[in-house]
Scaffold this motif. Sequence first.
Motif, mmCIF file in Angstrom:
data_model
loop_
_atom_site.group_PDB
_atom_site.id
_atom_site.type_symbol
_atom_site.label_atom_id
_atom_site.label_comp_id
_atom_site.label_asym_id
_atom_site.label_seq_id
_atom_site.Cartn_x
_atom_site.Cartn_y
_atom_site.Cartn_z
ATOM 1 N N LEU A 37 10.760 2.343 44.297
ATOM 2 C CA LEU A 37 11.782 1.548 44.970
ATOM 3 C C LEU A 37 11.959 1.999 46.418
ATOM 4 N N PHE A 38 11.912 3.290 46.621
ATOM 5 C CA PHE A 38 12.034 3.831 47.977
ATOM 6 C C PHE A 38 10.889 3.338 48.864
ATOM 7 N N GLN A 39 9.666 3.366 48.335
ATOM 8 C CA GLN A 39 8.506 2.924 49.098
ATOM 9 C C GLN A 39 8.581 1.431 49.394
ATOM 10 N N GLU A 40 9.077 0.668 48.408
ATOM 11 C CA GLU A 40 9.211 -0.780 48.609
ATOM 12 C C GLU A 40 10.221 -1.083 49.714
ATOM 13 N N ALA A 41 11.342 -0.360 49.689
ATOM 14 C CA ALA A 41 12.360 -0.549 50.715
ATOM 15 C C ALA A 41 11.835 -0.129 52.085
ATOM 16 N N ASN A 42 11.079 0.970 52.109
ATOM 17 C CA ASN A 42 10.513 1.452 53.365
ATOM 18 C C ASN A 42 9.505 0.450 53.925
ATOM 19 N N LYS A 43 8.702 -0.138 53.045
ATOM 20 C CA LYS A 43 7.721 -1.140 53.455
ATOM 21 C C LYS A 43 8.412 -2.361 54.057
ATOM 22 N N LYS A 44 9.487 -2.793 53.413
ATOM 23 C CA LYS A 44 10.218 -3.945 53.931
ATOM 24 C C LYS A 44 10.861 -3.615 55.280
ATOM 25 N N PHE A 45 11.389 -2.415 55.387
ATOM 26 C CA PHE A 45 11.986 -1.985 56.656
ATOM 27 C C PHE A 45 10.955 -2.044 57.780
ATOM 28 N N LYS A 46 9.749 -1.528 57.532
ATOM 29 C CA LYS A 46 8.685 -1.537 58.545
ATOM 30 C C LYS A 46 8.235 -2.962 58.854
ATOM 31 N N SER A 47 8.114 -3.775 57.817
ATOM 32 C CA SER A 47 7.701 -5.160 57.999
ATOM 33 C C SER A 47 8.694 -5.906 58.890
ATOM 34 N N ASP A 48 9.970 -5.739 58.609
ATOM 35 C CA ASP A 48 11.000 -6.401 59.416
ATOM 36 C C ASP A 48 10.974 -5.903 60.852
ATOM 37 N N MET A 50 8.382 -4.709 62.524
ATOM 38 C CA MET A 50 7.203 -5.236 63.214
ATOM 39 C C MET A 50 7.407 -6.693 63.603
ATOM 40 N N VAL A 51 7.960 -7.487 62.694
ATOM 41 C CA VAL A 51 8.235 -8.890 63.005
ATOM 42 C C VAL A 51 9.193 -8.999 64.183
ATOM 43 N N ALA A 52 10.217 -8.152 64.191
ATOM 44 C CA ALA A 52 11.188 -8.172 65.294
ATOM 45 C C ALA A 52 10.506 -7.839 66.612
ATOM 46 N N GLU A 53 9.605 -6.862 66.596
ATOM 47 C CA GLU A 53 8.883 -6.466 67.810
ATOM 48 C C GLU A 53 7.973 -7.590 68.295
ATOM 49 N N LEU A 54 7.305 -8.257 67.380
ATOM 50 C CA LEU A 54 6.408 -9.349 67.744
ATOM 51 C C LEU A 54 7.184 -10.582 68.207
ATOM 52 N N ASP A 55 8.313 -10.849 67.575
ATOM 53 C CA ASP A 55 9.158 -11.957 68.025
ATOM 54 C C ASP A 55 9.650 -11.706 69.454
ATOM 55 N N LYS A 369 4.154 0.556 70.135
ATOM 56 C CA LYS A 369 5.376 0.420 69.338
ATOM 57 C C LYS A 369 5.056 0.018 67.905
ATOM 58 N N LEU A 370 4.114 -0.914 67.739
ATOM 59 C CA LEU A 370 3.752 -1.368 66.401
ATOM 60 C C LEU A 370 3.139 -0.233 65.593
ATOM 61 N N LEU A 371 2.258 0.536 66.211
ATOM 62 C CA LEU A 371 1.612 1.636 65.496
ATOM 63 C C LEU A 371 2.619 2.729 65.148
ATOM 64 N N CYS A 372 3.605 2.953 66.014
ATOM 65 C CA CYS A 372 4.637 3.935 65.714
ATOM 66 C C CYS A 372 5.498 3.490 64.533
ATOM 67 N N ILE A 373 5.753 2.182 64.444
ATOM 68 C CA ILE A 373 6.487 1.665 63.281
ATOM 69 C C ILE A 373 5.689 1.868 62.007
ATOM 70 N N ILE A 374 4.408 1.524 62.061
ATOM 71 C CA ILE A 374 3.545 1.651 60.885
ATOM 72 C C ILE A 374 3.433 3.098 60.442
ATOM 73 N N ASP A 375 3.282 4.002 61.390
ATOM 74 C CA ASP A 375 3.044 5.410 61.067
ATOM 75 C C ASP A 375 4.325 6.201 60.823
ATOM 76 N N GLY A 376 5.480 5.589 61.076
ATOM 77 C CA GLY A 376 6.749 6.289 60.899
ATOM 78 C C GLY A 376 7.013 6.611 59.433
ATOM 79 N N ALA A 377 7.857 7.584 59.228
ATOM 80 C CA ALA A 377 8.161 8.007 57.845
ATOM 81 C C ALA A 377 8.879 6.901 57.091
#
Length: 377
Positions: A37-48, A50-55, A369-377
Amino acid sequence: MLQFILLLQISFFANYSPQEKPQKPLAQLFNVEINTLFQEANKKFKSDAMVAELDLLCENLNGSVLLAFGNQVFYKKEVGMKRLAKQNPENAIDSETLFELASISKQFTAAAILKLNEEKKLNLSDNITKFLPSFPYTNITIKHLLTHTSGLPEYMDFPEKHFNQNEPLTNAQLESYLERNKPKILSQPGTRYKYINTNYALLALIVEKVAKISFEQYVRTEIFMPAGLERSCFATELKSKTNYTMGHLADRSERPFHFQNGVIGDKGVYATTAEIHTWMLAYLIDYKVLPKEVIALAAQPQNKLLKGEPSEFYGYGLRIEDGINGYLVYHGGLWRGFQNNMVFRPADHYIFIVLSNFRNRAMVGVNTKLLCIIDGA
């Protein structure tokens, strides 16, 4: 301590809505379920994030952007106008709009040379006078051209008065100018890295000499077609196209025809973000154009033994960076109002492509910025 960590985990994913909610009370979950559950939440956090950065990028971009992981496209969008002075729906950039790739074009030239090398029709150690007998500089090899270590001067800096500025300059005419005028060499071949467009313009001419067909025809049949590129073309063929962009400077002024547009190999390929994505999959991942061992050489620094900063590391038509964001293979492109970038990270097949016909620096820093989001904890 275990209870404290558990509370932190609970508080972290409590604000998210996982796709599959637990079927039993949280207190009864095993550690592995909590971690899932933690990993799923973390994945969603990163996904959101990245989308915000691209928008945010797209709010300032005039062009096309694509982010993918291998063949899975995460984000793709086209914004703005093909010509900034014409703000109407018919002029809007769409998914099939072609952009001048500028120096991103160099990897196609390198691929053509590497393919001829694989076919043993030339050797990277060959002196270029083998193919251009009247060339006035000695001891320059094909590899020197590929790696920007030839020492040749930059043709874009040559006095424009020496050329017919009303007609496109050809690669052959550029070589003739070098033969006649022999401008001063910048350094001895193989002793210094300096990014020079002349190198790749000459490589395109060598492809023609060896293949005995036009550079455009060779690249289309031997490079584009195996990779699955159907719409990509050259600046020399643009008259037959309608859906393409014009470049603009930061003050929104449109860049008109320039006689140096006729020189190809160093620039001059027109494509879409979708086709560049297709190309990167075929070339860097699936090895549809050249064998894996050849791509491995193309995508590693070939000038590491020379004095220079890591930012100057260059393979064959590709720049290399090995730093905080991992090992990156990339190239940018600037020419006549176009500003582009493509990045590939072999470790996770991260692919980021931005093509813009408006040099307002909208894309600067976004990849990091995108790579830092992906690689962040």
